[in-house]
Design a protein around this motif. Structure first.
Motif, PDB file in Angstrom:
ATOM      1  N   PRO A 176     -43.633 -25.709  22.505  1.00  0.00           N
ATOM      2  CA  PRO A 176     -43.524 -24.655  23.535  1.00  0.00           C
ATOM      3  C   PRO A 176     -43.427 -25.236  24.936  1.00  0.00           C
ATOM      4  CG  PRO A 176     -45.250 -24.124  21.950  1.00  0.00           C
ATOM      5  CD  PRO A 176     -44.817 -25.530  21.655  1.00  0.00           C
ATOM      6  N   PHE A 177     -44.132 -26.340  25.186  1.00  0.00           N
ATOM      7  CA  PHE A 177     -44.100 -26.942  26.521  1.00  0.00           C
ATOM      8  C   PHE A 177     -42.716 -27.511  26.798  1.00  0.00           C
ATOM      9  CE2 PHE A 177     -44.654 -30.534  29.440  1.00  0.00           C
ATOM     10  CZ  PHE A 177     -45.304 -29.904  30.490  1.00  0.00           C
ATOM     11  N   TRP A 178     -42.157 -28.240  25.849  1.00  0.00           N
ATOM     12  CA  TRP A 178     -40.814 -28.795  26.026  1.00  0.00           C
ATOM     13  C   TRP A 178     -39.794 -27.685  26.237  1.00  0.00           C
ATOM     14  CZ3 TRP A 178     -38.341 -33.368  26.722  1.00  0.00           C
ATOM     15  CH2 TRP A 178     -36.961 -33.374  26.515  1.00  0.00           C
ATOM     16  N   ASP A 179     -39.861 -26.658  25.409  1.00  0.00           N
ATOM     17  CA  ASP A 179     -38.884 -25.565  25.515  1.00  0.00           C
ATOM     18  C   ASP A 179     -38.979 -24.857  26.860  1.00  0.00           C
ATOM     19  OD1 ASP A 179     -38.043 -26.133  22.950  1.00  0.00           O
ATOM     20  OD2 ASP A 179     -39.248 -24.561  22.015  1.00  0.00           O
ATOM     21  N   GLY A 180     -40.188 -24.789  27.413  1.00  0.00           N
ATOM     22  CA  GLY A 180     -40.375 -24.071  28.666  1.00  0.00           C
ATOM     23  C   GLY A 180     -40.083 -24.890  29.905  1.00  0.00           C
ATOM     24  N   LEU A 181     -39.960 -26.212  29.763  1.00  0.00           N
ATOM     25  CA  LEU A 181     -39.764 -27.051  30.939  1.00  0.00           C
ATOM     26  C   LEU A 181     -38.633 -28.056  30.742  1.00  0.00           C
ATOM     27  CD1 LEU A 181     -40.467 -28.043  33.713  1.00  0.00           C
ATOM     28  CD2 LEU A 181     -42.451 -29.244  32.778  1.00  0.00           C
ATOM     29  N   ALA A 182     -38.924 -29.203  30.178  1.00  0.00           N
ATOM     30  CA  ALA A 182     -37.952 -30.296  30.138  1.00  0.00           C
ATOM     31  C   ALA A 182     -36.698 -29.949  29.341  1.00  0.00           C
ATOM     32  CB  ALA A 182     -38.610 -31.551  29.562  1.00  0.00           C
ATOM     33  N   GLY A 183     -36.863 -29.177  28.266  1.00  0.00           N
ATOM     34  CA  GLY A 183     -35.721 -28.836  27.433  1.00  0.00           C
ATOM     35  C   GLY A 183     -34.608 -28.152  28.198  1.00  0.00           C
ATOM     36  N   PHE A 186     -32.411 -31.054  29.688  1.00  0.00           N
ATOM     37  CA  PHE A 186     -31.894 -32.121  28.844  1.00  0.00           C
ATOM     38  C   PHE A 186     -30.866 -31.661  27.818  1.00  0.00           C
ATOM     39  CE2 PHE A 186     -35.548 -33.980  30.699  1.00  0.00           C
ATOM     40  CZ  PHE A 186     -35.335 -35.341  30.717  1.00  0.00           C
ATOM     41  N   GLY A 187     -30.806 -30.390  27.521  1.00  0.00           N
ATOM     42  CA  GLY A 187     -29.825 -29.912  26.560  1.00  0.00           C
ATOM     43  C   GLY A 187     -30.063 -30.419  25.157  1.00  0.00           C
ATOM     44  N   MET A 188     -31.334 -30.716  24.813  1.00  0.00           N
ATOM     45  CA  MET A 188     -31.656 -31.133  23.454  1.00  0.00           C
ATOM     46  C   MET A 188     -33.005 -30.558  23.074  1.00  0.00           C
ATOM     47  SD  MET A 188     -32.761 -35.201  23.810  1.00  0.00           S
ATOM     48  CE  MET A 188     -31.200 -35.746  24.428  1.00  0.00           C
ATOM     49  N   ASN A 189     -33.213 -30.354  21.778  1.00  0.00           N
ATOM     50  CA  ASN A 189     -34.484 -29.781  21.355  1.00  0.00           C
ATOM     51  C   ASN A 189     -35.574 -30.858  21.348  1.00  0.00           C
ATOM     52  OD1 ASN A 189     -34.324 -31.231  18.890  1.00  0.00           O
ATOM     53  ND2 ASN A 189     -33.225 -29.542  17.885  1.00  0.00           N
ATOM     54  N   PHE A 190     -36.802 -30.424  21.119  1.00  0.00           N
ATOM     55  CA  PHE A 190     -37.944 -31.328  21.195  1.00  0.00           C
ATOM     56  C   PHE A 190     -37.859 -32.451  20.179  1.00  0.00           C
ATOM     57  CE2 PHE A 190     -42.178 -32.389  19.453  1.00  0.00           C
ATOM     58  CZ  PHE A 190     -42.683 -33.062  20.556  1.00  0.00           C
ATOM     59  N   HIS A 202     -38.253 -44.406  27.660  1.00  0.00           N
ATOM     60  CA  HIS A 202     -38.319 -43.290  28.598  1.00  0.00           C
ATOM     61  C   HIS A 202     -37.198 -43.246  29.639  1.00  0.00           C
ATOM     62  CE1 HIS A 202     -42.377 -42.968  27.045  1.00  0.00           C
ATOM     63  NE2 HIS A 202     -42.646 -41.947  27.829  1.00  0.00           N
ATOM     64  N   GLN A 203     -36.259 -44.195  29.634  1.00  0.00           N
ATOM     65  CA  GLN A 203     -35.321 -44.279  30.746  1.00  0.00           C
ATOM     66  C   GLN A 203     -34.531 -42.986  30.943  1.00  0.00           C
ATOM     67  OE1 GLN A 203     -35.078 -46.715  33.073  1.00  0.00           O
ATOM     68  NE2 GLN A 203     -33.717 -45.264  34.089  1.00  0.00           N
ATOM     69  N   PHE A 204     -34.203 -42.298  29.858  1.00  0.00           N
ATOM     70  CA  PHE A 204     -33.441 -41.056  30.014  1.00  0.00           C
ATOM     71  C   PHE A 204     -34.235 -39.998  30.775  1.00  0.00           C
ATOM     72  CE2 PHE A 204     -35.999 -40.043  26.442  1.00  0.00           C
ATOM     73  CZ  PHE A 204     -35.961 -38.676  26.191  1.00  0.00           C
ATOM     74  N   ILE A 205     -35.571 -40.105  30.731  1.00  0.00           N
ATOM     75  CA  ILE A 205     -36.402 -39.205  31.521  1.00  0.00           C
ATOM     76  C   ILE A 205     -36.176 -39.479  33.006  1.00  0.00           C
ATOM     77  CG2 ILE A 205     -38.769 -38.549  32.089  1.00  0.00           C
ATOM     78  CD1 ILE A 205     -37.933 -37.559  29.390  1.00  0.00           C
ATOM     79  N   ALA A 206     -36.165 -40.752  33.379  1.00  0.00           N
ATOM     80  CA  ALA A 206     -35.924 -41.127  34.777  1.00  0.00           C
ATOM     81  C   ALA A 206     -34.555 -40.652  35.243  1.00  0.00           C
ATOM     82  CB  ALA A 206     -36.045 -42.640  34.941  1.00  0.00           C
ATOM     83  N   ASP A 207     -33.590 -40.664  34.334  1.00  0.00           N
ATOM     84  CA  ASP A 207     -32.232 -40.277  34.698  1.00  0.00           C
ATOM     85  C   ASP A 207     -32.078 -38.775  34.918  1.00  0.00           C
ATOM     86  OD1 ASP A 207     -31.535 -42.937  34.466  1.00  0.00           O
ATOM     87  OD2 ASP A 207     -30.811 -42.726  32.405  1.00  0.00           O
ATOM     88  N   LEU A 208     -32.767 -37.975  34.114  1.00  0.00           N
ATOM     89  CA  LEU A 208     -32.480 -36.543  34.089  1.00  0.00           C
ATOM     90  C   LEU A 208     -33.626 -35.619  34.513  1.00  0.00           C
ATOM     91  CD1 LEU A 208     -30.475 -36.340  30.724  1.00  0.00           C
ATOM     92  CD2 LEU A 208     -29.568 -36.433  33.050  1.00  0.00           C
ATOM     93  N   MET A 209     -34.861 -36.088  34.458  1.00  0.00           N
ATOM     94  CA  MET A 209     -35.983 -35.206  34.762  1.00  0.00           C
ATOM     95  C   MET A 209     -36.030 -34.884  36.261  1.00  0.00           C
ATOM     96  SD  MET A 209     -38.584 -33.588  33.418  1.00  0.00           S
ATOM     97  CE  MET A 209     -39.261 -34.379  31.964  1.00  0.00           C
ATOM     98  N   PRO A 210     -36.211 -33.608  36.619  1.00  0.00           N
ATOM     99  CA  PRO A 210     -36.320 -33.262  38.047  1.00  0.00           C
ATOM    100  C   PRO A 210     -37.544 -33.926  38.664  1.00  0.00           C
ATOM    101  CG  PRO A 210     -36.964 -31.411  36.661  1.00  0.00           C
ATOM    102  CD  PRO A 210     -36.357 -32.423  35.756  1.00  0.00           C
ATOM    103  N   LYS A 211     -37.395 -34.473  39.874  1.00  0.00           N
ATOM    104  CA  LYS A 211     -38.460 -35.216  40.515  1.00  0.00           C
ATOM    105  C   LYS A 211     -39.373 -34.335  41.373  1.00  0.00           C
ATOM    106  CE  LYS A 211     -36.805 -39.046  38.812  1.00  0.00           C
ATOM    107  NZ  LYS A 211     -35.583 -38.521  38.167  1.00  0.00           N
ATOM    108  N   HIS A 212     -38.962 -33.124  41.662  1.00  0.00           N
ATOM    109  CA  HIS A 212     -39.793 -32.270  42.498  1.00  0.00           C
ATOM    110  C   HIS A 212     -40.889 -31.603  41.660  1.00  0.00           C
ATOM    111  CE1 HIS A 212     -36.397 -29.883  40.916  1.00  0.00           C
ATOM    112  NE2 HIS A 212     -37.291 -28.923  40.779  1.00  0.00           N
ATOM    113  N   PRO A 213     -42.005 -31.207  42.279  1.00  0.00           N
ATOM    114  CA  PRO A 213     -43.087 -30.555  41.527  1.00  0.00           C
ATOM    115  C   PRO A 213     -42.631 -29.240  40.892  1.00  0.00           C
ATOM    116  CG  PRO A 213     -43.852 -31.291  43.681  1.00  0.00           C
ATOM    117  CD  PRO A 213     -42.365 -31.426  43.690  1.00  0.00           C
ATOM    118  N   ILE A 214     -43.236 -28.930  39.760  1.00  0.00           N
ATOM    119  CA  ILE A 214     -42.939 -27.705  39.024  1.00  0.00           C
ATOM    120  C   ILE A 214     -44.145 -26.769  39.136  1.00  0.00           C
ATOM    121  CG2 ILE A 214     -42.381 -26.711  36.776  1.00  0.00           C
ATOM    122  CD1 ILE A 214     -40.179 -28.518  37.814  1.00  0.00           C
TER     123      ILE A 214
END
Length: 338
Positions: A176-183, A186-190, A202-214
């Motif tokens: 549920p956390f992945w689906d509600g945020l990072a998913g 990223f366009g991929m399921n958990f 984890h490098q793909f996280i650095a590439d695609l994860m938003p850096k601003h607070p949620i």
């Protein structure tokens, strides 16, 4: 029946793979992928083979073996310094307070900020016990053997230590956390993201994860409810960590929202209370239940046994002495089983 914790070898690959298929997903340190597990065992073998004592980026894999049957029934892992080869990301949960004099109202908003605060820490993880063995204290043996290993190889580990607990996973294997945020980014399921991370880092996280607070208020109710909660199967592990002195300091896993527990390494109970003594005698009489360990690096062995303290030495029971290969006059590290 006696069980022993020992160093894993590349011959344990089939055993690790079979256990990995039983985890049910969300278990990054034990992916059901032969190539990833083979690489993990090779890395562990290199760590066991290095005799220099300085801190480095290494991983040790330990195995729980039934000494009577030779069956492998569990595993656990130690990482000496996370975040060296790939960034070690966590979310930090914090609160922002804002006040409006015009409205006469104060608002407090919870936020998740992407951070690498825990980079450089050691980590205990990858603990898995075969479902058929979840009784008789074997989970405790697996967990605490890691701390005795650290005690006996202290220079190889950092001053801070962490443990990540698997978060809430639904019946379909999703988060549920992945689906509600990072998913959403990223366009991929958990399951796909978790598997990719387990194999590639984890490098793909650095590439695609938003850096601003949620702001958590913007997440779905199910995602918010999962923040900082362990998977039901991990509640006992969380209690064991708390008993060792670990605490939840608002760091959570970026994939499933599970809690990350942290402690100062030398303050971990099993590390702080473990003692080293010579074995003055070996007999079949009883004593105080204890975890006993001996051996350096690849020769490390740990088992449940009985110990009687005599002056500055101990008397050890025959079964555990045999399991860890201890003889009279050998030095062992031990701590009471409580």
């Amino acid at each position: 029946m006696t069980f022993v914790i020992r160093a894993a070898s590349e011959a344990d690959l089939p055993h690790l793979y079979e256990m990995a298929k039983l985890t049910g997903g969300g278990f990054t340190n034990l992916p059901a992928d032969r190539r990833a597990l083979k690489a993990k065992l090779e890395r562990s073998s290199n760590a066991f083979a290095r005799t220099e004592g300085a801190l480095d980026d290494e991983a040790f894999v330990l195995i729980l073996e039934n000494t009577e049957t030779g069956e492998v029934r569990g595993t656990c892992q130690l990482f000496t310094q996370v975040g060296q080869r790939h960034p070690f990301y966590s979310y930090r949960l914090s609160t922002l307070t804002q006040h409006s004099d015009q409205l006469g109202r104060t608002f407090r908003a919870e936020m998740l900020s992407l951070t690498t605060d825990l980079e450089g820490s050691s980590e205990v993880g990858g603990l898995f016990l075969h479902p058929g063995e979840r009784a008789g204290g074997l989970g405790m043996l697996l967990a605490r053997s890691r701390y005795l290993f650290i005690k006996m190889h202290r220079r190889r580990f950092a001053d801070r230590i962490l443990a990540e607990l698997r978060g809430i996973i639904d019946e379909a294997g999703g988060s549920p956390f992945w689906d509600g945020l990072a998913g959403r980014f990223f366009g991929m399921n958990f399951q796909d993201a978790d598997q990719y991370n387990a194999i590639h880092g984890h490098q793909f996280i650095a590439d695609l994860m938003p850096k601003h607070p949620i702001y958590t208020a913007m997440l779905s109710e199910s995602a918010r409810a999962a923040i900082g909660l362990p998977h039901p199967s991990g509640r006992a592990a969380m209690r064991m960590l708390e008993n060792e002195g670990f605490a939840f300091e608002n760091y959570i896993d970026i994939f499933d929202g599970g809690p990350t527990m942290t402690a100062r390494t030398d303050n971990v109970r099993s590390i702080r209370e473990a003692r080293e003594s010579a074995v003055i005698a070996i007999d079949r009489e009883g004593g105080t239940p204890a975890l006993v360990a001996r051996g350096t690096l690849a020769d490390f062995r740990c088992a449940l046994g009985n110990v009687r303290e005599v002056a500055e030495a101990i008397v050890l029971d025959a079964a555990s002495a045999k399991a860890i290969g201890a003889r009279e006059d050998d030095k062992v590290t031990y701590m009471a089983r409580t």
